[in-house]
Scaffold this motif. Structure first.
Motif, PDB file in Angstrom:
ATOM      1  N   LEU A 198       0.925  -1.231   0.121  1.00 34.02           N
ATOM      2  CA  LEU A 198       0.139   0.086   0.122  1.00 34.02           C
ATOM      3  C   LEU A 198       0.775   1.370   0.108  1.00 34.02           C
ATOM      4  N   ASN A 199       0.620   2.055  -0.881  1.00 39.36           N
ATOM      5  CA  ASN A 199       1.617   3.077  -1.183  1.00 39.36           C
ATOM      6  C   ASN A 199       0.967   4.646  -1.450  1.00 39.36           C
ATOM      7  N   GLU A 200       1.924   5.484  -2.063  1.00 37.23           N
ATOM      8  CA  GLU A 200       1.272   6.769  -2.088  1.00 37.23           C
ATOM      9  C   GLU A 200       0.563   6.771  -3.806  1.00 37.23           C
ATOM     10  N   GLY A 201       0.043   7.453  -4.310  1.00 36.30           N
ATOM     11  CA  GLY A 201      -0.230   7.616  -5.652  1.00 36.30           C
ATOM     12  C   GLY A 201      -1.848   7.513  -5.929  1.00 36.30           C
ATOM     13  N   GLY A 202      -2.605   7.345  -5.156  1.00 35.41           N
ATOM     14  CA  GLY A 202      -4.007   7.322  -5.245  1.00 35.41           C
ATOM     15  C   GLY A 202      -4.419   8.438  -4.480  1.00 35.41           C
ATOM     16  N   GLY A 203      -5.617   8.875  -4.075  1.00 33.37           N
ATOM     17  CA  GLY A 203      -6.073   9.959  -3.452  1.00 33.37           C
ATOM     18  C   GLY A 203      -7.664  10.442  -3.640  1.00 33.37           C
ATOM     19  N   ALA A 214     -14.331  12.721  -6.178  1.00 31.60           N
ATOM     20  CA  ALA A 214     -14.093  11.680  -6.532  1.00 31.60           C
ATOM     21  C   ALA A 214     -12.803  11.020  -5.850  1.00 31.60           C
ATOM     22  N   LEU A 215     -12.389   9.721  -5.789  1.00 31.10           N
ATOM     23  CA  LEU A 215     -11.470   8.784  -5.153  1.00 31.10           C
ATOM     24  C   LEU A 215     -10.684   8.131  -6.245  1.00 31.10           C
ATOM     25  N   ALA A 216      -9.446   8.093  -6.036  1.00 29.54           N
ATOM     26  CA  ALA A 216      -8.598   7.038  -7.100  1.00 29.54           C
ATOM     27  C   ALA A 216      -7.970   6.231  -6.267  1.00 29.54           C
ATOM     28  N   ILE A 217      -7.826   4.871  -6.707  1.00 35.22           N
ATOM     29  CA  ILE A 217      -6.883   4.289  -6.311  1.00 35.22           C
ATOM     30  C   ILE A 217      -5.655   3.846  -7.735  1.00 35.22           C
ATOM     31  N   GLN A 218      -4.496   4.248  -7.530  1.00 40.37           N
ATOM     32  CA  GLN A 218      -3.526   3.848  -8.412  1.00 40.37           C
ATOM     33  C   GLN A 218      -3.279   2.569  -8.482  1.00 40.37           C
ATOM     34  N   VAL A 219      -3.472   1.815  -9.711  1.00 40.69           N
ATOM     35  CA  VAL A 219      -3.138   0.367 -10.187  1.00 40.69           C
ATOM     36  C   VAL A 219      -2.320   0.467 -11.095  1.00 40.69           C
ATOM     37  N   GLY A 220      -1.085   0.796 -10.947  1.00 43.06           N
ATOM     38  CA  GLY A 220       0.054   0.795 -11.941  1.00 43.06           C
ATOM     39  C   GLY A 220       0.502   2.047 -12.260  1.00 43.06           C
ATOM     40  N   GLU A 221       1.680   2.165 -12.833  1.00 42.38           N
ATOM     41  CA  GLU A 221       2.387   3.508 -13.124  1.00 42.38           C
ATOM     42  C   GLU A 221       3.439   3.306 -14.075  1.00 42.38           C
ATOM     43  N   PHE A 273     -10.207   2.711 -16.605  1.00 40.93           N
ATOM     44  CA  PHE A 273     -10.118   4.456 -16.481  1.00 40.93           C
ATOM     45  C   PHE A 273     -10.777   4.885 -17.913  1.00 40.93           C
ATOM     46  N   PHE A 274     -10.437   4.523 -19.000  1.00 37.90           N
ATOM     47  CA  PHE A 274     -11.034   4.801 -20.084  1.00 37.90           C
ATOM     48  C   PHE A 274     -12.494   4.744 -20.269  1.00 37.90           C
ATOM     49  N   ALA A 275     -12.996   3.547 -19.898  1.00 39.00           N
ATOM     50  CA  ALA A 275     -14.297   3.111 -19.978  1.00 39.00           C
ATOM     51  C   ALA A 275     -15.197   3.996 -18.970  1.00 39.00           C
ATOM     52  N   PRO A 406     -10.291   3.450 -10.694  1.00 40.02           N
ATOM     53  CA  PRO A 406      -8.776   2.914 -10.835  1.00 40.02           C
ATOM     54  C   PRO A 406      -8.410   3.746 -11.950  1.00 40.02           C
ATOM     55  N   MET A 407      -6.856   3.994 -11.669  1.00 38.57           N
ATOM     56  CA  MET A 407      -6.025   4.761 -12.303  1.00 38.57           C
ATOM     57  C   MET A 407      -4.448   4.465 -12.691  1.00 38.57           C
TER      58      MET A 407
END
Length: 468
Positions: A198-203, A214-221, A273-275, A406-407
């Motif tokens: 569990l890391n930074e990058g979402g928010g 909105a909330l986002a969970i970063q799944v990949g970078e 994300f694009f969907a 997810p982003m």
């Protein structure tokens, strides 16, 4: 990340405008957290100026006071980088078959010049409902929350089924610095090995009035990698120019890079994300996204979607010239011309493959090399329901009506180093930011007080839930 939020919020803003209501420092545990957070923020941890080692030791002292044994706490540094140290802490689980999870944060911050700031950047100031200081968001908010959670778990005699590890490291903000996360995964993988991170990058995203969107969970970078282009020539007197010119050769190579588009790629995360974006955005972008999802080679659809620079960069690897240097005298033909090309590499693609394409584009008159250090490319994690389920259910509890999306980050974090250990990394939501990203990396960095304490409660519950 700012662009992703703009896109998501455009279509979802009307669905979840919930005002923040939590009062700060009303509970004893909040007051204890504030003291930890304040001490960490006011400890200068700029690489080559301050000391991450000191900050790590301060947190370790607090954890020992909460009941952690010396054997549960590992303070680390190297002789060459004595002030760039960090901390790994362990709360053993009751069921070894469940493995472990890792809470990751970085202690270092971007440099801040006092003369440019309205307030002392290394003094936590509360003003107008915000905490101002360098690192108040990036990444001392999350690092403090993770350390505080570990302390609270021990104080509450919480015995998780899954082992919980905490790693607070240095060097994330500086490419050429000693990087603690890199060092741990190479030299002490036993300390940080876990089933997921569990890391930074979402928010979370607030509007200008402080209401949740909105909330986002970063799944990949993406992975950040710099490349150096060099053109050389014997030079000569500028009064007798020749067709061979290092500046022109370099300029031609850079123009070919500018004109090249890397192919579109989709991961599970970017497809989701694009969907979501296709449903939120107006025509013709929405229709063009649908066409790209069906056929990534559709150039006319690509042209429409790529009018938005964030969507464009989310679709593919990107490379852009960021620095140039040429010539040695105003009355001489240039003997050398160099450029830095910064690439953000899509998950699953490689530095070597990107280098090969850049060499092809540069042509025979320009050499291209990958700058050291070569950072690993992030391994895209799965949209695992065992992670996504608690993320979403707890978001519904703490932030009712706010969607979780997810982003993929178009930037990079220390999460990239855990791919070598096959550890999936998730940038968790919870900390809501302003539309301008709170001055992160810039002047007068700040975080809304209520956002900090709300995010703390959410992330505590999330870590506790995932450990049970």
């Amino acid at each position: 990340m700012q662009g992703h939020w703009r896109i998501i919020a455009a279509g979802l803003a009307g669905s979840a405008l919930v005002p923040t209501t939590v009062s700060a420092q009303q509970r004893p545990d909040e007051k204890a957290f504030f003291e930890l957070y304040k001490e960490l923020v006011e400890t200068n941890t700029v690489v080559d100026q301050g000391s991450c080692t000191r900050a790590a030791r301060q947190i370790a002292d607090r954890m020992k006071a909460a009941g952690y044994a010396d054997s549960d706490l590992v303070l680390f540094s190297t002789p060459d980088h004595p002030e760039d140290g960090g901390l790994v802490a362990t709360l053993p689980g009751s069921d070894p078959t469940l493995g472990a999870m890792l809470l990751l944060g970085h202690l270092d911050v971007v440099a801040a010049k006092r003369e440019d700031w309205q307030r002392d950047p290394f003094k936590l100031v509360e003003e107008g409902g915000f905490y101002y200081a360098r690192g108040s968001v990036d990444d001392k908010a999350m690092s403090s929350i993770w350390a505080d959670a570990m302390i609270r778990f021990r104080q509450q005699s919480f015995r998780p089924k899954r082992t919980i590890r905490l790693a607070l490291t240095c060097g994330e903000e500086t490419t050429y610095a000693f990087n603690g996360a890199d060092w741990l995964t190479k030299n002490r993988p036993d300390l940080v090995r876990a089933d997921f991170v569990l890391n930074e990058g979402g928010g979370g995203r607030l509007d200008a009035r402080g209401k949740r969107q909105a909330l986002a969970i970063q799944v990949g970078e993406k992975a950040a990698q710099n490349f150096t282009f060099v053109a050389t020539n014997p030079g000569g007197h500028s009064s007798a120019p020749t067709p061979e010119n290092a500046i022109y050769d370099l300029a031609d190579a850079i123009k070919r890079v500018q004109g090249y588009e890397f192919p579109i790629k989709f991961s599970d995360t970017t497809r989701a994300f694009f969907a979501a974006s296709a449903k939120a955005l107006p025509s013709p972008t929405s229709a063009a996204i649908q066409r790209l999802l069906a056929d990534p080679t559709d150039q006319s659809a690509d042209a429409i979607v790529s009018r938005d620079k964030v969507l464009h960069s989310t679709l593919r690897t990107t490379c852009v010239a960021t620095l140039v240097n040429a010539g040695h005298a105003e009355n001489a033909l240039p003997q050398r011309a160099t450029a830095n090309v910064n690439c953000r590499i899509f998950p699953g693609e490689s530095v070597e493959g990107t280098l090969a394409k850049l060499k092809e584009l540069a042509g025979p008159k320009v050499t291209v090399t990958a700058n050291q250090p070569v950072r690993p490319v992030a391994v895209p994690p799965p949209l695992d329901p065992k992670i996504m389920g608690p993320v979403q259910s707890l978001a519904a509890k703490h932030f009712p009506g706010v969607p979780v999306v997810p982003m993929m980050s178009t930037g990079a974090t220390d999460g990239v180093f855990f791919g070598r250990l096959n550890m999936p990394v998730y940038g968790v939501p919870g900390l809501f930011l302003e539309p301008d990203l709170n001055g992160t990396h810039g002047l007068n960095e700040r975080i809304r007080v209520t956002s900090l304490y709300e995010g703390r409660d959410y992330l505590f519950d999330l870590a506790k839930t995932l450990a049970q």
